[in-house]
Design a protein around this motif. Sequence first.
Motif, PDB file in Angstrom:
ATOM      1  N   ASN A  68       1.017  -1.311  -0.059  1.00 45.80           N
ATOM      2  CA  ASN A  68       0.128  -0.025  -0.177  1.00 45.80           C
ATOM      3  C   ASN A  68       0.897   1.324   0.060  1.00 45.80           C
ATOM      4  OD1 ASN A  68      -3.042  -0.406   0.258  1.00 45.80           O
ATOM      5  ND2 ASN A  68      -2.120  -2.253   1.640  1.00 45.80           N
ATOM      6  N   THR A  69       1.958   1.164   0.036  1.00 51.10           N
ATOM      7  CA  THR A  69       2.932   2.459  -0.218  1.00 51.10           C
ATOM      8  C   THR A  69       2.570   3.078  -1.375  1.00 51.10           C
ATOM      9  OG1 THR A  69       4.675   1.315  -1.370  1.00 51.10           O
ATOM     10  CG2 THR A  69       4.730   1.294   1.043  1.00 51.10           C
ATOM     11  N   ARG A  70       2.549   4.662  -1.420  1.00 51.12           N
ATOM     12  CA  ARG A  70       2.434   5.223  -2.670  1.00 51.12           C
ATOM     13  C   ARG A  70       3.452   5.079  -3.726  1.00 51.12           C
ATOM     14  NH1 ARG A  70       0.968  11.350  -1.386  1.00 51.12           N
ATOM     15  NH2 ARG A  70       0.107  11.068  -3.454  1.00 51.12           N
ATOM     16  N   PHE A  71       4.664   4.793  -3.396  1.00 47.16           N
ATOM     17  CA  PHE A  71       5.789   4.706  -4.092  1.00 47.16           C
ATOM     18  C   PHE A  71       6.226   3.359  -4.359  1.00 47.16           C
ATOM     19  CE2 PHE A  71       6.537   5.983   0.382  1.00 47.16           C
ATOM     20  CZ  PHE A  71       7.218   4.721   0.657  1.00 47.16           C
ATOM     21  N   PRO A  72       6.968   3.147  -5.573  1.00 50.50           N
ATOM     22  CA  PRO A  72       7.233   1.853  -5.848  1.00 50.50           C
ATOM     23  C   PRO A  72       8.305   1.223  -4.906  1.00 50.50           C
ATOM     24  CG  PRO A  72       7.553   3.464  -7.951  1.00 50.50           C
ATOM     25  CD  PRO A  72       7.073   4.240  -6.678  1.00 50.50           C
ATOM     26  N   VAL A  73       8.562  -0.143  -4.729  1.00 55.09           N
ATOM     27  CA  VAL A  73       9.491  -0.522  -3.709  1.00 55.09           C
ATOM     28  C   VAL A  73       9.995  -1.528  -4.425  1.00 55.09           C
ATOM     29  CG1 VAL A  73       9.542  -2.089  -1.489  1.00 55.09           C
ATOM     30  CG2 VAL A  73       7.788  -0.288  -1.900  1.00 55.09           C
ATOM     31  N   ILE A  74      11.579  -1.473  -4.350  1.00 55.32           N
ATOM     32  CA  ILE A  74      12.610  -2.375  -5.008  1.00 55.32           C
ATOM     33  C   ILE A  74      13.076  -3.074  -3.909  1.00 55.32           C
ATOM     34  CG2 ILE A  74      14.652  -2.621  -6.335  1.00 55.32           C
ATOM     35  CD1 ILE A  74      13.844   0.323  -7.375  1.00 55.32           C
ATOM     36  N   SER A  75      13.190  -4.464  -4.029  1.00 57.03           N
ATOM     37  CA  SER A  75      13.634  -5.252  -2.815  1.00 57.03           C
ATOM     38  C   SER A  75      15.207  -5.655  -3.555  1.00 57.03           C
ATOM     39  CB  SER A  75      12.934  -6.461  -2.558  1.00 57.03           C
ATOM     40  OG  SER A  75      11.999  -6.279  -1.662  1.00 57.03           O
ATOM     41  N   ALA A  76      16.347  -5.251  -2.830  1.00 57.90           N
ATOM     42  CA  ALA A  76      17.542  -5.688  -3.142  1.00 57.90           C
ATOM     43  C   ALA A  76      18.135  -6.675  -2.363  1.00 57.90           C
ATOM     44  CB  ALA A  76      18.513  -4.545  -3.137  1.00 57.90           C
ATOM     45  N   MET A  77      17.698  -8.181  -2.818  1.00 62.43           N
ATOM     46  CA  MET A  77      17.947  -9.308  -1.721  1.00 62.43           C
ATOM     47  C   MET A  77      19.120 -10.035  -2.068  1.00 62.43           C
ATOM     48  SD  MET A  77      13.952 -10.745  -1.642  1.00 62.43           S
ATOM     49  CE  MET A  77      14.091 -11.526  -3.081  1.00 62.43           C
ATOM     50  N   LYS A  78      20.092  -9.192  -1.671  1.00 61.84           N
ATOM     51  CA  LYS A  78      21.677  -9.763  -1.719  1.00 61.84           C
ATOM     52  C   LYS A  78      21.732 -11.210  -0.948  1.00 61.84           C
ATOM     53  CE  LYS A  78      24.179  -6.336  -0.386  1.00 61.84           C
ATOM     54  NZ  LYS A  78      25.025  -5.172  -0.078  1.00 61.84           N
ATOM     55  N   GLY A  79      21.169 -11.200   0.213  1.00 61.81           N
ATOM     56  CA  GLY A  79      21.390 -12.449   0.951  1.00 61.81           C
ATOM     57  C   GLY A  79      20.013 -13.352   1.021  1.00 61.81           C
ATOM     58  N   HIS A  80      20.294 -14.323   1.756  1.00 66.50           N
ATOM     59  CA  HIS A  80      19.088 -15.306   1.848  1.00 66.50           C
ATOM     60  C   HIS A  80      17.778 -14.811   2.298  1.00 66.50           C
ATOM     61  CE1 HIS A  80      22.337 -18.267   1.270  1.00 66.50           C
ATOM     62  NE2 HIS A  80      22.755 -17.855   2.468  1.00 66.50           N
ATOM     63  N   ALA A  81      16.592 -15.187   1.475  1.00 65.62           N
ATOM     64  CA  ALA A  81      15.260 -14.818   1.912  1.00 65.62           C
ATOM     65  C   ALA A  81      14.432 -15.966   1.978  1.00 65.62           C
ATOM     66  CB  ALA A  81      14.474 -13.897   1.117  1.00 65.62           C
ATOM     67  N   MET A  82      13.952 -16.065   3.415  1.00 71.40           N
ATOM     68  CA  MET A  82      13.080 -17.345   3.702  1.00 71.40           C
ATOM     69  C   MET A  82      11.871 -16.976   4.272  1.00 71.40           C
ATOM     70  SD  MET A  82      15.081 -19.608   2.794  1.00 71.40           S
ATOM     71  CE  MET A  82      16.875 -19.672   2.282  1.00 71.40           C
ATOM     72  N   GLY A  83      10.765 -17.690   4.211  1.00 69.12           N
ATOM     73  CA  GLY A  83       9.562 -17.430   4.693  1.00 69.12           C
ATOM     74  C   GLY A  83       9.046 -16.166   4.569  1.00 69.12           C
ATOM     75  N   GLY A  84       8.872 -15.514   5.573  1.00 67.59           N
ATOM     76  CA  GLY A  84       8.199 -14.160   5.529  1.00 67.59           C
ATOM     77  C   GLY A  84       9.239 -13.082   5.050  1.00 67.59           C
ATOM     78  N   GLY A  85      10.449 -13.412   5.137  1.00 72.70           N
ATOM     79  CA  GLY A  85      11.541 -12.583   4.335  1.00 72.70           C
ATOM     80  C   GLY A  85      11.550 -12.746   2.826  1.00 72.70           C
ATOM     81  N   LEU A  86      10.785 -13.719   2.322  1.00 72.87           N
ATOM     82  CA  LEU A  86      10.644 -13.957   1.065  1.00 72.87           C
ATOM     83  C   LEU A  86       9.312 -13.063   0.537  1.00 72.87           C
ATOM     84  CD1 LEU A  86      11.354 -14.849  -1.871  1.00 72.87           C
ATOM     85  CD2 LEU A  86      10.012 -16.994  -1.339  1.00 72.87           C
TER      86      LEU A  86
END
Length: 248
Positions: free
Chosen positions: A90-108
């Motif tokens: 719901n942010t008004r602006f675009p969101v970029i995820s820079a996922m250098k490290g591992h992303a699991m579960g809720g992190g993904l």
Amino acid sequence: MSKRVSHYIEENGIAHIQMHDHEGKNVFSHAFVEDFLVELDAVEKAEPRVLILEGLDDVFSGGADKESLMDLAHGNIVVRDLVISERLINTRFPVISAMKGHAMGGGLVIGLCSDIVIAARESRYGAVFMTMGFTPGMGTTTLLPTLVGPFIANEMMFTGKRFKGRELAEKACGFNYILPKDQVQAKAQDVALQIAERNVKSVYLLKYTLSAPKKKLLIDARLQEDMMHTISFGYPETKEIINDLYAH
């Protein structure tokens, strides 16, 4: 500044939220979630042109911690209390995820709720909920297929497998970019700069329109996921698995 999460905004309107809980590995403890939302509140008030989410070099985000999982198991919180998914969509602006490290579960899920996702070939990504004995949450059941496709999403959710970025690249999954780890941040900055050069009012309008399908998917997911959590967290086996996983 929080020791776990901080933010800064460049003069060109590019905002950064940095998750740097080295001790907790960016897991969603109650304190971490509160800190994240405080920083997001501050960013939203500044009305940036675009936001880049950043984690640690080795871990982008590890999902829920034991305390939160046990709260779910005992019925103290439910899916709709986990507000990060909704806030990012719901942010008004675009969101970029820079996922250098591992992303699991809720992190993904942070990536699933973003508009642009950049992953690392060396890191692992997975919806690991079932390895802990309970069904996926935070909108994963409806949002994950939009990112990696329905069949890979099903494998991720049923097995809890952690896919390396290079494996996902071979499967042509729908990340924007899957790059060597040392190139992820630069690519996120490059994309953010391109967005920041556009008419910000039109960018906000486009974000509102493009996020509408995800908002609906999140609503649909919550109804089903809340019901599944009520059942699966009620299983004695689930509590035993969680306790065993966090015993060491």
